[in-house]
Scaffold this motif. Structure first.
Motif, PDB file in Angstrom:
ATOM      1  N   PRO A  67       0.806  -1.219   0.000  1.00 34.84           N
ATOM      2  CA  PRO A  67       0.000   0.000   0.000  1.00 34.84           C
ATOM      3  C   PRO A  67       0.842   1.274   0.000  1.00 34.84           C
ATOM      4  O   PRO A  67       0.361   2.334  -0.410  1.00 34.84           O
ATOM      5  CB  PRO A  67      -0.842  -0.095   1.270  1.00 34.84           C
ATOM      6  N   GLY A  77      -4.333  -1.241  -1.183  1.00 36.55           N
ATOM      7  CA  GLY A  77      -4.792  -0.078  -0.431  1.00 36.55           C
ATOM      8  C   GLY A  77      -5.290   1.060  -1.296  1.00 36.55           C
ATOM      9  O   GLY A  77      -5.259   2.227  -0.892  1.00 36.55           O
ATOM     10  N   ALA A 129      -9.804   3.600   1.054  1.00 38.89           N
ATOM     11  CA  ALA A 129      -9.372   2.209   0.985  1.00 38.89           C
ATOM     12  C   ALA A 129     -10.203   1.394   1.963  1.00 38.89           C
ATOM     13  O   ALA A 129     -10.608   1.873   3.008  1.00 38.89           O
ATOM     14  CB  ALA A 129      -7.893   2.110   1.305  1.00 38.89           C
TER      15      ALA A 129
END
Ligand SMILES: Nc1ncnc2c1ncn2[C@@H]1O[C@H](COP(=O)(O)OP(=O)(O)O)[C@@H](O)[C@H]1O
Ligand SMILES: [Mg+2]
Length: 378
Positions: free
Chosen positions: A84, A130, A374
């Motif tokens: 992420p 993410g 996210a």
């Protein structure tokens, strides 16, 4: 005018590995054209039929021209970064390891239909990465893609389903053996039956069986697409569809005016040819329904959206028939978490008839995804 830095960077992902590759390209072309360049910075990401990801070439064709279907071809190889911290896409230069060039994206719009697009797989990848994305999450996507589990969840939420049997052996294992549908079940379902792969789309692998002698071949046809085969009693009635959008600011979901798919004489059911090849159907937007019927369709569409834990958008497809007592019988056929999105597709047309234009629709979906952020548990 906003500077580039203020713009929301949207990666529109299209193509993909399913049989609906071309229609996804066409949908994506329309979505990209509708994103206001003053506010959005669009990154065009194509997935080739073999699964390769590319930053699409500027001349990538996304429309059907002179009867030629679009297909993701060339482009710079690109990969979604699973970490992420990467926040997006790594550009892979030919011959090098993962290059340093990173394209951060704020939100992904996966305009993908069918397997590896609408079934929870890319949604899982995006959650690992993410990155916020448009539409349903892993669970709702996977459940809506699987006709068996769609029916189970809808039934558990009091939304009636047509009679059906999933071919499983005595232990409950999926098994595409036509003998597993015993005489009692054949009697109960009656003819015709629709024999379907549980996880597919575009009517691929579906046979309408009007004689039990043809049943084994229909099971084999469905099993060639998905090992799990579902046999459904025929539900007579009109084919009605309804669009659902997640509520603004997290409010209750909203339903569009319903539409009807009217098969022209000579077309028996909405098979692949009727969907994409023949001039076999008329779309009635909005459908010619009574106010009560419209309300019932919209209410069930919203309930189905919630029952399956959908997000963003969905198209809920119904059969509207008549019960033995003469009252309406409304049955949900299926839920599509990434419905066709060309300007002539049902979902945008139903919303246009409800007062939401195509650019407003795209804008709202992207805004919802950005607002939600996210999805991974924090
Ligand atoms: N149980 C059923 N009764 C009557 N028609 C059906 C039934 N199931 C499917 N059909 C016909 O087949 C078409 C495709 O079936 P569907 O389940 O929607 O598959 P797909 O997911 O491929 O769109 C429907 O639009 C309808 O015309
Ligand atoms: Mg369908």
């Amino acid at each position: 005018m906003s500077s580039k830095a203020d713009k929301v960077r949207v990666a529109v992902v299209f193509g993909g590995r399913s049989a609906e590759h071309a229609i996804s390209c066409v949908s994506a072309g329309s979505v990209i054209a509708a994103l206001d360049p003053e506010r959005y910075d669009v990154v065009r990401v194509g997935i080739a039929t073999d699964g390769r990801w590319v930053l699409a070439d500027p001349d990538q064709r996304l429309a059907i021209t002179e009867g030629e279907l679009p297909e993701v071809s060339g482009g710079t190889a690109v990969s979604l970064v699973g970490d992420p911290a990467g926040r997006g896409l790594a550009v892979l230069e030919p011959g090098s390891a993962i290059g340093p060039a990173l394209t951060e994206v704020d939100v992904v719009f996966p305009v993908l239909h069918g397997a590896y697009g609408e079934d929870g797989t890319i949604q899982g990848l995006l959650e690992m990465a993410g990155v916020p994305y448009v539409g349903s999450g892993v669970f709702a996507s996977a459940a809506s893609m699987d006709k068996e589990f769609t029916k189970k969840l809808l039934e558990a939420n009091g939304l009636p389903q047509g009679d059906h049997v999933v071919l499983r052996d005595a232990d409950g294992a999926v098994c595409a053996d036509p003998k597993l549908l015993d005489d009692a079940a054949r009697e109960r379902l009656g003819l015709p039956v629709f024999v379907k792969p549980s996880r597919a789309g575009s009517s691929i692998g579906i046979t309408k069986v009007t004689d039990w002698a043809d049943f084994p071949e229909a099971v084999a046809t469905a099993a060639a697409v998905d090992e799990k085969v579902i046999v459904e009693a025929s539900v007579p009635g009109r084919e009605i569809e309804c669009g659902v959008l997640a509520g603004r600011d997290g409010g209750a979901p909203e339903a569009s005016v319903p539409a009807e798919i009217k098969l022209r004489p000579g077309t028996d059911w909405y098979d692949f040819a009727a969907k994409y090849l023949d001039d076999a159907v008329d779309f009635d937007v909005p459908a010619d329904l009574t106010p009560e019927q419209t309300r019932a369709v919209q209410q069930q569409a919203r309930r189905a959206f919630l029952a399956l834990d959908c997000r963003g958008l969905a198209r809920v497809d119904f059969f509207l028939g008549t019960a033995p007592d003469g009252s309406d019988r409304l049955v949900i056929n299926e839920v599509n978490t990434m419905p066709g999105f060309t300007p002539i597709s049902m979902f945008p047309r139903m919303w246009a008839a409800t007062g939401v234009t195509y650019p407003e629709l795209v804008d709202r979906l992207v805004a919802t995804a950005v607002r939600e952020g996210a999805r991974a548990p924090r």
